[in-house]
Design a protein around this motif. Structure first.
Motif, PDB file in Angstrom:
ATOM      1  N   LEU A   1      -7.259  -5.184 -30.054  1.00  0.00           N
ATOM      2  CA  LEU A   1      -8.035  -5.681 -31.192  1.00  0.00           C
ATOM      3  C   LEU A   1      -7.345  -5.312 -32.506  1.00  0.00           C
ATOM      4  O   LEU A   1      -7.209  -6.140 -33.406  1.00  0.00           O
ATOM      5  N   VAL A   2      -6.885  -4.065 -32.583  1.00  0.00           N
ATOM      6  CA  VAL A   2      -6.229  -3.634 -33.822  1.00  0.00           C
ATOM      7  C   VAL A   2      -4.967  -4.455 -34.068  1.00  0.00           C
ATOM      8  O   VAL A   2      -4.716  -4.913 -35.180  1.00  0.00           O
ATOM      9  N   ASN A   3      -4.200  -4.690 -33.002  1.00  0.00           N
ATOM     10  CA  ASN A   3      -2.989  -5.483 -33.173  1.00  0.00           C
ATOM     11  C   ASN A   3      -3.306  -6.918 -33.574  1.00  0.00           C
ATOM     12  O   ASN A   3      -2.587  -7.520 -34.365  1.00  0.00           O
ATOM     13  N   PHE A   4      -4.405  -7.428 -33.038  1.00  0.00           N
ATOM     14  CA  PHE A   4      -4.861  -8.763 -33.428  1.00  0.00           C
ATOM     15  C   PHE A   4      -5.183  -8.794 -34.921  1.00  0.00           C
ATOM     16  O   PHE A   4      -4.753  -9.685 -35.659  1.00  0.00           O
ATOM     17  N   ILE A   5      -5.886  -7.745 -35.366  1.00  0.00           N
ATOM     18  CA  ILE A   5      -6.238  -7.681 -36.787  1.00  0.00           C
ATOM     19  C   ILE A   5      -4.976  -7.569 -37.647  1.00  0.00           C
ATOM     20  O   ILE A   5      -4.839  -8.221 -38.683  1.00  0.00           O
ATOM     21  N   VAL A   6      -3.993  -6.766 -37.164  1.00  0.00           N
ATOM     22  CA  VAL A   6      -2.732  -6.629 -37.906  1.00  0.00           C
ATOM     23  C   VAL A   6      -2.037  -7.988 -38.016  1.00  0.00           C
ATOM     24  O   VAL A   6      -1.567  -8.377 -39.086  1.00  0.00           O
ATOM     25  N   ASP A   7      -2.033  -8.727 -36.912  1.00  0.00           N
ATOM     26  CA  ASP A   7      -1.413 -10.060 -36.924  1.00  0.00           C
ATOM     27  C   ASP A   7      -2.076 -10.974 -37.953  1.00  0.00           C
ATOM     28  O   ASP A   7      -1.412 -11.726 -38.662  1.00  0.00           O
ATOM     29  N   ILE A   8      -3.402 -10.896 -37.999  1.00  0.00           N
ATOM     30  CA  ILE A   8      -4.131 -11.743 -38.947  1.00  0.00           C
ATOM     31  C   ILE A   8      -3.823 -11.300 -40.384  1.00  0.00           C
ATOM     32  O   ILE A   8      -3.690 -12.120 -41.294  1.00  0.00           O
ATOM     33  N   THR A   9      -3.674  -9.970 -40.549  1.00  0.00           N
ATOM     34  CA  THR A   9      -3.351  -9.468 -41.891  1.00  0.00           C
ATOM     35  C   THR A   9      -1.974  -9.967 -42.342  1.00  0.00           C
ATOM     36  O   THR A   9      -1.792 -10.307 -43.505  1.00  0.00           O
ATOM     37  N   TYR A  10      -1.012 -10.009 -41.403  1.00  0.00           N
ATOM     38  CA  TYR A  10       0.308 -10.574 -41.731  1.00  0.00           C
ATOM     39  C   TYR A  10       0.137 -11.928 -42.390  1.00  0.00           C
ATOM     40  O   TYR A  10       0.789 -12.267 -43.359  1.00  0.00           O
ATOM     41  N   MET A  11      -0.749 -12.710 -41.769  1.00  0.00           N
ATOM     42  CA  MET A  11      -0.946 -14.078 -42.221  1.00  0.00           C
ATOM     43  C   MET A  11      -1.455 -14.080 -43.660  1.00  0.00           C
ATOM     44  O   MET A  11      -1.069 -14.919 -44.464  1.00  0.00           O
TER      45      MET A  11
ATOM     46  N   TYR B   1      -2.364 -20.794 -36.183  1.00  0.00           N
ATOM     47  CA  TYR B   1      -1.847 -19.435 -36.046  1.00  0.00           C
ATOM     48  C   TYR B   1      -2.952 -18.518 -35.560  1.00  0.00           C
ATOM     49  O   TYR B   1      -2.787 -17.762 -34.611  1.00  0.00           O
ATOM     50  N   PHE B   2      -4.142 -18.660 -36.181  1.00  0.00           N
ATOM     51  CA  PHE B   2      -5.273 -17.824 -35.821  1.00  0.00           C
ATOM     52  C   PHE B   2      -5.640 -18.004 -34.347  1.00  0.00           C
ATOM     53  O   PHE B   2      -5.774 -17.043 -33.600  1.00  0.00           O
ATOM     54  N   PHE B   3      -5.740 -19.275 -33.931  1.00  0.00           N
ATOM     55  CA  PHE B   3      -6.154 -19.512 -32.558  1.00  0.00           C
ATOM     56  C   PHE B   3      -5.096 -19.083 -31.555  1.00  0.00           C
ATOM     57  O   PHE B   3      -5.408 -18.609 -30.467  1.00  0.00           O
ATOM     58  N   ARG B   4      -3.813 -19.232 -31.960  1.00  0.00           N
ATOM     59  CA  ARG B   4      -2.768 -18.776 -31.057  1.00  0.00           C
ATOM     60  C   ARG B   4      -2.862 -17.264 -30.852  1.00  0.00           C
ATOM     61  O   ARG B   4      -2.756 -16.760 -29.756  1.00  0.00           O
ATOM     62  N   ARG B   5      -3.103 -16.545 -31.956  1.00  0.00           N
ATOM     63  CA  ARG B   5      -3.274 -15.085 -31.851  1.00  0.00           C
ATOM     64  C   ARG B   5      -4.488 -14.757 -30.998  1.00  0.00           C
ATOM     65  O   ARG B   5      -4.465 -13.847 -30.191  1.00  0.00           O
ATOM     66  N   LEU B   6      -5.568 -15.514 -31.215  1.00  0.00           N
ATOM     67  CA  LEU B   6      -6.800 -15.268 -30.477  1.00  0.00           C
ATOM     68  C   LEU B   6      -6.559 -15.473 -28.978  1.00  0.00           C
ATOM     69  O   LEU B   6      -7.008 -14.693 -28.138  1.00  0.00           O
TER      70      LEU B   6
ATOM     71  N   LEU C   1       2.309  -2.166 -42.011  1.00  0.00           N
ATOM     72  CA  LEU C   1       1.110  -2.598 -41.282  1.00  0.00           C
ATOM     73  C   LEU C   1       1.294  -2.433 -39.777  1.00  0.00           C
ATOM     74  O   LEU C   1       0.393  -1.998 -39.072  1.00  0.00           O
ATOM     75  N   THR C   2       2.490  -2.796 -39.289  1.00  0.00           N
ATOM     76  CA  THR C   2       2.757  -2.665 -37.857  1.00  0.00           C
ATOM     77  C   THR C   2       2.566  -1.224 -37.423  1.00  0.00           C
ATOM     78  O   THR C   2       1.916  -0.943 -36.417  1.00  0.00           O
ATOM     79  N   ILE C   3       3.133  -0.291 -38.195  1.00  0.00           N
ATOM     80  CA  ILE C   3       3.037   1.117 -37.832  1.00  0.00           C
ATOM     81  C   ILE C   3       1.590   1.602 -37.928  1.00  0.00           C
ATOM     82  O   ILE C   3       1.113   2.333 -37.058  1.00  0.00           O
ATOM     83  N   ILE C   4       0.859   1.148 -38.943  1.00  0.00           N
ATOM     84  CA  ILE C   4      -0.546   1.557 -39.060  1.00  0.00           C
ATOM     85  C   ILE C   4      -1.323   1.105 -37.820  1.00  0.00           C
ATOM     86  O   ILE C   4      -2.104   1.870 -37.253  1.00  0.00           O
ATOM     87  N   GLY C   5      -1.064  -0.110 -37.370  1.00  0.00           N
ATOM     88  CA  GLY C   5      -1.732  -0.607 -36.171  1.00  0.00           C
ATOM     89  C   GLY C   5      -1.446   0.265 -34.969  1.00  0.00           C
ATOM     90  O   GLY C   5      -2.352   0.655 -34.224  1.00  0.00           O
ATOM     91  N   LEU C   6      -0.173   0.617 -34.787  1.00  0.00           N
ATOM     92  CA  LEU C   6       0.208   1.459 -33.654  1.00  0.00           C
ATOM     93  C   LEU C   6      -0.426   2.840 -33.761  1.00  0.00           C
ATOM     94  O   LEU C   6      -0.849   3.424 -32.768  1.00  0.00           O
ATOM     95  N   GLN C   7      -0.471   3.353 -35.005  1.00  0.00           N
ATOM     96  CA  GLN C   7      -1.000   4.701 -35.194  1.00  0.00           C
ATOM     97  C   GLN C   7      -2.482   4.769 -34.866  1.00  0.00           C
ATOM     98  O   GLN C   7      -2.945   5.739 -34.282  1.00  0.00           O
TER      99      GLN C   7
ATOM    100  N   ALA D   1       7.165  -5.257 -48.677  1.00  0.00           N
ATOM    101  CA  ALA D   1       7.529  -4.120 -47.842  1.00  0.00           C
ATOM    102  C   ALA D   1       6.392  -3.743 -46.908  1.00  0.00           C
ATOM    103  O   ALA D   1       6.540  -2.904 -46.024  1.00  0.00           O
ATOM    104  N   LEU D   2       5.236  -4.371 -47.104  1.00  0.00           N
ATOM    105  CA  LEU D   2       4.046  -3.934 -46.380  1.00  0.00           C
ATOM    106  C   LEU D   2       4.027  -4.320 -44.898  1.00  0.00           C
ATOM    107  O   LEU D   2       3.344  -3.691 -44.108  1.00  0.00           O
ATOM    108  N   ILE D   3       4.804  -5.352 -44.540  1.00  0.00           N
ATOM    109  CA  ILE D   3       4.710  -5.843 -43.164  1.00  0.00           C
ATOM    110  C   ILE D   3       5.092  -4.784 -42.121  1.00  0.00           C
ATOM    111  O   ILE D   3       4.310  -4.520 -41.209  1.00  0.00           O
ATOM    112  N   PRO D   4       6.251  -4.124 -42.244  1.00  0.00           N
ATOM    113  CA  PRO D   4       6.543  -3.064 -41.268  1.00  0.00           C
ATOM    114  C   PRO D   4       5.524  -1.926 -41.329  1.00  0.00           C
ATOM    115  O   PRO D   4       5.192  -1.333 -40.299  1.00  0.00           O
TER     116      PRO D   4
END
Lengths: 316, 527
Positions: free
Chosen positions: A295-305, A4-9, A240-246, A235-238
């Motif tokens: 980069l932020v979206n990448f970090i958000v994706d990793i946080t999902y994990m 998952y990590f490498f796919r995101r990378l 996190l997405t918004i925080i990344g966008l913000q 409930a945190l997943i949506p």
């Protein structure tokens, strides 16, 4: 998990490469030759040609693209056409304003939004919920520059707690730097907090309707315990997405606030560079912002994990 | 000894009465079955006992437990009872567990919440409880998504019984599970009542289950308690007309009239295999593939009615999708009237229609019924009849399926489950297909409604000389509605032949275990 990590990378790197091509092409297509712009309308064609070759504009596009990318990778962003100074330094100076401002604003927005969102969800349908909803409605409706002006009126002019604008830099100590960024950060954070608070509220309410919440209640947990131990993380997943966008928005979208508070940030730099056809600055700053966003979206994706064990399994 | 005594319990949700004035007693170690069709208020009664009614509900009456009236005690006090003295198991094992926490932590939560043991004993207590519910080999650090439905239900049961509650309320605990798993879970519940003296309130719509394991039965209809007593006595006497109606519905046999069967094959499935690529494909590796359907061959002649039985994960759905051309085959082929079915060739669509399990989910809620039924005409393209003719065909179909003609102007949410399934059948019939696939088409319906729909299907096929493939996990349905059947397991067909013969004298061990696991009524000595 590693897959998952490498796919995101991989998507991260691919997005960067695509973005760089798009940015480069757009700037190429945009009308207006920097050399003739710099020399003014009365310039001789051979002077223009000489400047073009000095700036490297007569090179084939593909070479210029790779020069640009190569420079970026080694930290050399080139020389500004108009200021004749190192773009790396210019951007670096501005970044020391914009990045702390964005982080500060994001911090404030999260600190305001998450508790109010949770509170509203816990009190759903009651007065407390209604109060939060009304406040967030107001927060979304009012433009942030207006907030900014009101804040200056109250805290800078009347109470004189903060300065009305400008940024003295970080040389005078951390505290001075933070103080001069406080009003702009609040102005930036309020509308974002309003949005985030609503996302937190609705995500939490949706989670509270799930079957496993009922299971937890059947185990003897009180309704507030179920919020903290079961609902919140789900409930945190949506959120996190918004925080990344913000964050991405706050980094580049602060231009009006920078104007109001007279801050030397990245937004103003891009704006000036565009009006002056300083393409090398535009390209570099935009690329940098894109990098930050991805980069932020990448970090958000990793946080999902980290939040969701289902993503940690490699079969997904 | 009476453990729980319910007097005149009533519940209204948003002013609408759901449970009306019911009273009953529960003794120690007793299994009390709360039964009735959907909407009878049995689940709401259970939630009222747990004090977990949805927002906006009001309850009345007295629930006497351990010297307390559960309708009056404070929420704080109730929290101390839930999970410790009264606990509950829910219907949907797939969603009843928090996906983000491992099962060990979720089970230990009950123990921690009620401070039942010292932290260092926690691990052992969890392990013991898991062993007790039949999860001996399972690592407590696993997450819910790594377990099967039956295993998840065992985890939910473990959470409910780890503190040896006095009362365990189980709300349709096996409805979402396969028959063989169902039998094991019921066995487990029975053991808790008999060996550990836990009183169980079992909510189920299945009268055969009630007859087999309950000591006492309460039958509800529209929120009212209509009949109660020992199951043996209630089912023998059939004193109340509603009991009689439900009982006869669950033991009703349908007589299929003989269809004329032609010699030519309508549908031919020839050694079809379907492989799924598993999702863990890397950048460079191809990933392993899973064989969902493995070398399956059968055919349906015109006028033939074929059943397909199998548990979840047996490959039934994949096979259906393949026949409908929604999934391509990995090897083998499917022919309809001698022409190959594939993703690209969709002309066969005119002659195959499908009716799904969930009639609500398969309709667009924003269209009126007229448009919904007429939908298959779009598949015909230019061959579709003129609009006025379409309208008259739609009306004709509504009549055929026994719905009033003014239904055309209504939306799907205005109909009950059974009516929706009638609409789904009307939609399937509207372009006069030669073959209909019924995919668990009656599984979501109440028994009496299910029988009506089965009767309708049998009448319609007789009138139109239809052929169908009826997919179900329920052997009684297959027995009623088909002449031939296939039994599927792990993607393979393990047995096929005449339905009656297979059900009376199964050759395959798996078929045997399926038939054994299905709950059956004991003999009540009716005339």
């Amino acid at each position: 998990m590693i897959k998952y990590f490498f796919r995101r990378l991989f998507t991260f790197v691919l997005s960067l490469a695509l973005a760089s091509i798009v940015i480069f092409s757009l700037v190429e297509i945009a009308p207006g030759d920097p050399a003739s712009f710099m020399l003014g309308i009365n310039a001789q064609p051979d002077t223009i040609a000489a400047l073009r070759s000095e700036l490297g504009l007569d090179q084939p596009k593909i070479n210029r693209y790779f020069d640009w990318i190569g420079g970026m990778l080694t930290g050399d962003f080139g020389i500004s056409y108009t200021y004749r100074t190192n773009v790396t330094e210019m951007v670096g100076d501005r970044l020391w304003v914009s990045l702390p401002l964005a982080i500060y604003a994001l911090f404030l927005s999260t600190v305001i939004a998450i508790p109010t969102g949770i509170y509203a969800a816990a009190k759903r349908g009651k007065t407390g919920d209604f109060a939060v909803i009304s406040a967030t409605q107001l927060g979304i409706a009012i433009p942030n520059f207006w907030f900014a002006i009101i804040l200056v009126g109250i805290f800078a002019i009347k109470l004189q707690w903060f300065s009305a604008g400008g940024f003295s830099g970080w040389k005078d100590g951390l505290f001075n730097g933070i103080t001069s960024l406080t009003l702009p950060a609040i102005a930036l954070a309020l509308p974002q907090a309003a949005i985030l608070s609503r996302v937190m509220r609705s995500a939490l309410i949706e989670t509270l309707g799930e079957d496993y919440i009922r299971t937890a209640r059947a185990k003897g947990l009180s309704s507030s315990q179920t919020i903290w131990t079961h609902a919140l993380r789900n409930a945190l997943i949506p959120v996190l997405t918004i925080i990344g966008l913000q964050f991405s928005f706050l980094l580049a979208g602060a231009i009006i606030i920078e104007q109001v508070f007279y801050l030397p940030g990245l937004g103003r730099l891009v704006f000036q560079a565009i009006t002056q056809r300083d393409l090398i600055v535009v390209e570099s700053v935009v690329m940098l912002l894109v990098f930050a966003v991805i980069l932020v979206n990448f970090i958000v994706d990793i946080t999902y994990m980290l939040v969701d064990p289902r993503l940690r399994q490699d079969s997904i | 000894m009476t453990l729980l005594s319910v007097r005149n319990l009533s519940v209204a949700i948003h002013e609408k009465p759901i449970v009306k004035d019911i009273s009953f007693n529960l003794g120690a170690g007793e299994i009390l079955a709360l039964t009735g069709e959907s909407g009878s208020g049995k689940s709401i009664s259970a939630l009222a006992l747990m004090g977990l009614l949805p927002l906006g509900s009001k309850k009345g009456g007295i629930i006497n437990f351990d010297g307390n009236d559960l309708n009056k005690i404070s929420e704080n006090k109730f929290c101390k009872l839930r999970g410790k003295k009264i606990s509950m198991v829910f219907q949907e094992p797939m969603t009843a567990l928090n996906p983000l926490k491992n099962i060990g932590r979720q089970i230990s939560e009950t123990l921690v919440q009620h401070k039942a043991c010292a932290p260092h004993e926690l691990k052992n207590r969890v392990r013991n409880t898991m062993d007790r519910v039949g999860l001996s080999g399972i690592d407590p650090s696993r997450f819910p998504h790594q377990l099967s439905g039956g295993q998840r239900q065992r985890v939910v049961i473990a959470m409910a019984v780890c503190l040896e509650p006095s009362i365990l309320i189980a709300d349709e605990p096996t409805t979402a599970l396969d028959v063989t798993t169902q039998a094991k879970i019921l066995e487990l519940l029975k053991k808790f009542a008999e060996q550990d003296g836990i009183s169980i309130i079992l909510i189920t719509h299945d009268l055969a289950i009630v007859a087999n394991i309950a000591n006492y039965l309460i039958l509800m209809k529209e929120g009212i308690l209509v009949d109660q007593g020992e199951p043996k006595k209630v089912f023998r006497d059939l004193a109340h007309p509603y009991t009689k109606k439900l009982f006869s519905a669950s033991s009703q046999k349908l007589i299929l009239k003989e269809n004329e069967i032609s010699k030519g094959k309508l549908l031919e499935v020839n050694s079809v295999s379907v492989n799924y690529k598993s999702h863990n494909r890397g950048l460079f590796s191809k990933g392993t593939s899973i064989e969902a359907v493995s070398d399956v061959s059968f055919d349906i002649k015109r006028g033939e009615r074929l059943g397909l039985v199998g548990e979840s994960g047996s490959g039934k759905s994949t096979l259906t999708r393949t026949i409908l051309g929604l999934q391509s085959t990995s090897s083998g082929y499917i022919e309809f009237e001698g022409k190959k079915i594939s993703k690209d060739n969709r002309s066969f669509k005119k002659n195959i229609q499908v009716v799904f399990q969930d009639p609500y989910g398969s309709f667009n809620p924003r269209h009126k019924v007229e448009r919904l039924i007429a939908e298959p005409f779009f598949a015909l393209g230019k061959e579709a009849p003129h609009e006025t003719e379409q309208k008259s065909i739609v009306k004709e179909m509504l009549e055929e399926v026994g719905l009033p003609l003014n239904s055309t102007e209504k939306y799907i949410h205005e109909f009950s489950g059974g009516q929706r399934q009638r609409i789904a059948i009307a939609r399937a019939l509207v372009i006069k297909p030669k073959l209909i696939i019924f995919d668990e088409a009656v599984s979501a319906l109440d028994l009496s409604i299910r029988n009506q729909i089965l009767k309708l299907i049998s009448d319609l096929t007789e009138r139109h000389g239809l052929s169908y493939l009826f997919i179900s996990h329920d052997l009684t349905v297959i027995e009623n509605i088909t002449e031939k059947c296939l039994v599927m397991k792990n993607g393979k067909i393990v047995e096929q032949g005449q339905t009656k013969q297979i059900l009376n004298d199964p050759r395959n061990e798996y078929t045997h275990s399926l038939i054994d696991a299905a709950p059956k009524f004991p003999e009540f000595g009716h005339a």
